[in-house]
Design an enzyme around this catalytic site. Structure first.
Site, PDB file in Angstrom:
ATOM      1  N   ASP A  22      32.900  26.367  40.655  1.00 14.13           N
ATOM      2  CA  ASP A  22      33.543  25.910  39.545  1.00 14.13           C
ATOM      3  C   ASP A  22      32.920  26.169  38.024  1.00 14.13           C
ATOM      4  O   ASP A  22      31.547  26.231  38.137  1.00 14.13           O
ATOM      5  CB  ASP A  22      33.707  24.414  40.083  1.00 14.13           C
ATOM      6  CG  ASP A  22      34.973  23.778  38.969  1.00 14.13           C
ATOM      7  OD1 ASP A  22      35.757  24.606  38.235  1.00 14.13           O
ATOM      8  OD2 ASP A  22      35.105  22.763  38.620  1.00 14.13           O
ATOM      9  N   GLY A  23      33.525  26.147  37.176  1.00  4.07           N
ATOM     10  CA  GLY A  23      32.956  26.469  35.812  1.00  4.07           C
ATOM     11  C   GLY A  23      33.246  27.945  35.165  1.00  4.07           C
ATOM     12  O   GLY A  23      32.645  28.056  34.073  1.00  4.07           O
ATOM     13  N   TRP A  27      32.490  28.545  31.306  1.00  2.92           N
ATOM     14  CA  TRP A  27      31.579  29.475  30.782  1.00  2.92           C
ATOM     15  C   TRP A  27      32.137  30.526  29.660  1.00  2.92           C
ATOM     16  O   TRP A  27      31.457  30.943  28.816  1.00  2.92           O
ATOM     17  CB  TRP A  27      31.213  30.427  32.094  1.00  2.92           C
ATOM     18  CG  TRP A  27      30.121  31.344  31.853  1.00  2.92           C
ATOM     19  CD1 TRP A  27      28.906  31.186  32.080  1.00  2.92           C
ATOM     20  CD2 TRP A  27      30.167  32.772  31.591  1.00  2.92           C
ATOM     21  NE1 TRP A  27      27.956  32.497  31.824  1.00  2.92           N
ATOM     22  CE2 TRP A  27      28.989  33.376  31.401  1.00  2.92           C
ATOM     23  CE3 TRP A  27      31.398  33.602  31.218  1.00  2.92           C
ATOM     24  CZ2 TRP A  27      28.885  34.737  31.209  1.00  2.92           C
ATOM     25  CZ3 TRP A  27      31.155  34.892  30.712  1.00  2.92           C
ATOM     26  CH2 TRP A  27      30.072  35.533  30.677  1.00  2.92           C
ATOM     27  N   HIS A  39      36.016  34.502  35.138  1.00  2.36           N
ATOM     28  CA  HIS A  39      36.275  34.845  36.223  1.00  2.36           C
ATOM     29  C   HIS A  39      35.496  36.013  36.996  1.00  2.36           C
ATOM     30  O   HIS A  39      35.066  36.443  38.021  1.00  2.36           O
ATOM     31  CB  HIS A  39      38.065  35.070  36.697  1.00  2.36           C
ATOM     32  CG  HIS A  39      38.478  33.821  36.543  1.00  2.36           C
ATOM     33  ND1 HIS A  39      38.051  32.656  37.008  1.00  2.36           N
ATOM     34  CD2 HIS A  39      39.637  33.476  35.926  1.00  2.36           C
ATOM     35  CE1 HIS A  39      38.570  31.567  36.768  1.00  2.36           C
ATOM     36  NE2 HIS A  39      39.963  32.002  35.870  1.00  2.36           N
ATOM     37  N   SER A  67      42.197  27.951  45.101  1.00  2.96           N
ATOM     38  CA  SER A  67      42.841  26.610  46.099  1.00  2.96           C
ATOM     39  C   SER A  67      44.462  26.767  46.127  1.00  2.96           C
ATOM     40  O   SER A  67      45.068  27.373  45.255  1.00  2.96           O
ATOM     41  CB  SER A  67      42.318  25.326  45.327  1.00  2.96           C
ATOM     42  OG  SER A  67      43.180  25.107  44.356  1.00  2.96           O
ATOM     43  N   ASN A  70      45.894  26.163  42.833  1.00  4.52           N
ATOM     44  CA  ASN A  70      45.657  26.957  41.655  1.00  4.52           C
ATOM     45  C   ASN A  70      46.624  27.761  41.280  1.00  4.52           C
ATOM     46  O   ASN A  70      46.670  28.307  40.170  1.00  4.52           O
ATOM     47  CB  ASN A  70      44.201  27.984  41.841  1.00  4.52           C
ATOM     48  CG  ASN A  70      42.916  27.402  41.976  1.00  4.52           C
ATOM     49  OD1 ASN A  70      41.868  27.482  42.590  1.00  4.52           O
ATOM     50  ND2 ASN A  70      42.888  26.071  40.878  1.00  4.52           N
ATOM     51  N   TRP A  71      47.550  27.733  42.238  1.00  3.13           N
ATOM     52  CA  TRP A  71      49.039  28.594  41.531  1.00  3.13           C
ATOM     53  C   TRP A  71      49.604  27.795  40.326  1.00  3.13           C
ATOM     54  O   TRP A  71      50.391  28.538  39.842  1.00  3.13           O
ATOM     55  CB  TRP A  71      50.035  28.565  42.847  1.00  3.13           C
ATOM     56  CG  TRP A  71      49.726  29.005  44.083  1.00  3.13           C
ATOM     57  CD1 TRP A  71      49.370  28.602  45.220  1.00  3.13           C
ATOM     58  CD2 TRP A  71      49.558  30.657  44.225  1.00  3.13           C
ATOM     59  NE1 TRP A  71      48.981  29.650  46.182  1.00  3.13           N
ATOM     60  CE2 TRP A  71      49.013  30.835  45.513  1.00  3.13           C
ATOM     61  CE3 TRP A  71      49.913  31.755  43.323  1.00  3.13           C
ATOM     62  CZ2 TRP A  71      49.040  31.988  45.995  1.00  3.13           C
ATOM     63  CZ3 TRP A  71      49.596  33.171  43.766  1.00  3.13           C
ATOM     64  CH2 TRP A  71      49.306  33.143  45.177  1.00  3.13           C
ATOM     65  N   ARG A 188      28.762  21.824  44.695  1.00  2.00           N
ATOM     66  CA  ARG A 188      30.033  22.209  43.819  1.00  2.00           C
ATOM     67  C   ARG A 188      29.208  22.481  42.424  1.00  2.00           C
ATOM     68  O   ARG A 188      28.430  21.781  42.227  1.00  2.00           O
ATOM     69  CB  ARG A 188      30.809  21.087  43.593  1.00  2.00           C
ATOM     70  CG  ARG A 188      31.800  21.361  42.580  1.00  2.00           C
ATOM     71  CD  ARG A 188      32.966  20.139  42.224  1.00  2.00           C
ATOM     72  NE  ARG A 188      33.910  20.721  41.503  1.00  2.00           N
ATOM     73  CZ  ARG A 188      35.137  20.725  41.721  1.00  2.00           C
ATOM     74  NH1 ARG A 188      35.829  20.029  42.709  1.00  2.00           N
ATOM     75  NH2 ARG A 188      36.376  21.170  40.731  1.00  2.00           N
ATOM     76  N   ARG A 194      33.693  16.048  42.784  1.00  2.00           N
ATOM     77  CA  ARG A 194      35.016  15.974  43.646  1.00  2.00           C
ATOM     78  C   ARG A 194      35.264  17.023  44.696  1.00  2.00           C
ATOM     79  O   ARG A 194      34.697  18.013  44.288  1.00  2.00           O
ATOM     80  CB  ARG A 194      36.147  15.733  42.708  1.00  2.00           C
ATOM     81  CG  ARG A 194      36.891  16.671  41.897  1.00  2.00           C
ATOM     82  CD  ARG A 194      38.109  16.599  41.225  1.00  2.00           C
ATOM     83  NE  ARG A 194      38.238  17.403  40.159  1.00  2.00           N
ATOM     84  CZ  ARG A 194      38.149  17.342  38.804  1.00  2.00           C
ATOM     85  NH1 ARG A 194      37.611  15.959  38.261  1.00  2.00           N
ATOM     86  NH2 ARG A 194      38.398  18.413  37.797  1.00  2.00           N
TER      87      ARG A 194
HETATM   88  C1  IPE Z   1      38.705  24.135  42.619  1.00  2.00           C
HETATM   89  O1  IPE Z   1      38.358  24.357  41.515  1.00  2.00           O
HETATM   90  C2  IPE Z   1      39.113  25.126  43.418  1.00  2.00           C
HETATM   91  C3  IPE Z   1      38.029  26.330  43.368  1.00  2.00           C
HETATM   92  C4  IPE Z   1      36.802  26.397  43.045  1.00  2.00           C
HETATM   93  C5  IPE Z   1      38.846  27.594  43.856  1.00  2.00           C
HETATM   94  P1  IPE Z   1      39.350  23.618  40.381  1.00  2.00           P
HETATM   95  O2  IPE Z   1      38.726  23.893  39.179  1.00  2.00           O
HETATM   96  O3  IPE Z   1      40.675  24.191  40.662  1.00  2.00           O
HETATM   97  O4  IPE Z   1      39.533  22.136  40.661  1.00  2.00           O
HETATM   98  P2  IPE Z   1      39.975  20.846  39.904  1.00  2.00           P
HETATM   99  O5  IPE Z   1      41.504  21.183  39.651  1.00  2.00           O
HETATM  100  O6  IPE Z   1      39.305  20.721  38.708  1.00  2.00           O
HETATM  101  O7  IPE Z   1      39.818  19.943  40.766  1.00  2.00           O
HETATM  102  C1  IPE Z   2      36.590  28.160  39.306  1.00  2.00           C
HETATM  103  O1  IPE Z   2      36.604  27.975  37.807  1.00  2.00           O
HETATM  104  C2  IPE Z   2      37.435  29.277  39.573  1.00  2.00           C
HETATM  105  C3  IPE Z   2      38.674  28.943  40.033  1.00  2.00           C
HETATM  106  C4  IPE Z   2      39.185  27.677  40.308  1.00  2.00           C
HETATM  107  C5  IPE Z   2      39.413  30.058  40.630  1.00  2.00           C
HETATM  108  P1  IPE Z   2      37.483  27.477  36.780  1.00  2.00           P
HETATM  109  O2  IPE Z   2      38.423  28.549  36.180  1.00  2.00           O
HETATM  110  O3  IPE Z   2      38.202  26.177  37.505  1.00  2.00           O
HETATM  111  O4  IPE Z   2      36.685  26.896  35.619  1.00  2.00           O
HETATM  112  P2  IPE Z   2      36.787  25.695  34.741  1.00  2.00           P
HETATM  113  O5  IPE Z   2      36.769  24.559  35.674  1.00  2.00           O
HETATM  114  O6  IPE Z   2      38.057  25.935  34.036  1.00  2.00           O
HETATM  115  O7  IPE Z   2      35.672  25.597  33.868  1.00  2.00           O
HETATM  116 MG    MG Z   3      37.580  24.096  37.495  1.00  2.00          MG
END
Ligand code: IPE
Ligand code: IPE
Ligand code: MG
Length: 253
Positions: A22-23, A27, A39, A67, A70-71, A188, A194
């Site tokens: 995540d992040g 970034w 990404h 996830s 994520n859709w 994480r 979470r």
């Molecule tokens: C969790 O990250 C899913 C992945 C790392 C692929 P998200 O950024 O989607 O999680 P939430 O929605 O903040 O919980």
């Molecule tokens: C995780 O990074 C990648 C995916 C969930 C696909 P995020 O895109 O959730 O990054 P933040 O949480 O917005 O920084």
């Molecule tokens: Mg995220």
């Protein structure tokens, strides 16, 4: 578990490591760049971490890439992630094979484009005989989806007479999950604390480690820090500390 020899002292790698990567978005935001560039940079961290895990003796690595929730993101971001996914698999397939990394994509892949599904099947077939490390990329994955699809498989087996409902065990369910092995350490990145519907069943007794490092910055040093934390945990699985330590003495003799 295997001892890590290379510049990491006596740190022991977890057998099954799961990472919520995540992040990426933050970034990119910190650099006033579009989320997609986060990404893209995240994909480089994936490569770095797979290599480090293989070197450090991790037996199974499960990475959360996309996830089932994520859709809900803007379609521009979802499409960019899908393109990146296809490109990454194409680019990395031969090196995964050369490095002995058996690769599986876990999740409901039926929602992906035919091109992506084809790439997925190709890399899975290409690396099927590899044995250094198992890599699971969780894509369109949800822990609840996994448990539900496992229940459907068990129901079918019961209806066909292969299993009896009264005799079903936790091991039977584990076996039909898309990832069967229990997680030893779940990391994480990105500072949130979470699980976000990752390996709900498999992480029942995982040690949890939350890192503030944003995923595109994550490297071997971060990984070693997490492993050092893991090495400092006493995994009691419901027992008392005295029982666990006594068991270790018995195991050593
Ligand atoms: C969790 O990250 C899913 C992945 C790392 C692929 P998200 O950024 O989607 O999680 P939430 O929605 O903040 O919980
Ligand atoms: C995780 O990074 C990648 C995916 C969930 C696909 P995020 O895109 O959730 O990054 P933040 O949480 O917005 O920084
Ligand atoms: Mg995220």
């Amino acid at each position: 578990m295997q001892n890590i020899s290379e510049n990491s002292g006596s740190i022991v790698a977890p057998r099954h490591l799961a990472i919520i990567m995540d992040g990426n978005g933050r970034w990119a935001k910190n650099r006033e760049k579009p989320r997609v560039s986060g990404h893209r940079e995240g994909a480089k961290a994936v490569r770095r971490v797979i290599t480090a895990c293989a070197q450090l003796g991790v037996q199974e690595l499960t990475l959360f890439a996309f996830s089932s929730e994520n859709w809900k993101r803007p379609s521009l971001e979802v499409n960019a992630l899908m393109t990146l996914f296809v490109e990454s698999i194409k680019r990395e397939s031969s090196s995964l094979k050369e490095n002995g990394i058996r690769t599986k994509i876990v999740g409901d892949i039926s929602r992906f484009s035919p091109t992506l599904q084809e790439q997925i099947h190709k890399v899975e077939q290409l690396t099927a005989d590899c044995s250094l490390m198992n890599l699971n990329i969780a894509a369109n994955y949800g822990g609840r989806w996994d448990i539900l699809q496992a229940c459907k498989q068990l129901t079918e087996k019961c209806m066909e007479g292969q299993l009896a409902v009264d005799d079903l065990t936790e091991a039977d369910l584990s076996q039909v999950l898309s990832v069967s092995k229990d997680v030893d350490l779940m990391i994480r990145t990105g500072g949130e604390k979470r699980i976000s519907n990752f390996l709900m069943w498999q992480a029942a007794y995982a040690e949890l480690y939350f890192s503030n490092t944003l995923w595109p910055d994550y490297d071997k040093e971060d990984l070693l820090e997490a492993f050092a934390f893991f090495n400092g945990r006493e995994r009691r699985f419901g027992m008392t500390s005295a029982q666990v330590q006594n068991k270790e003495v018995k195991d050593a003799n």
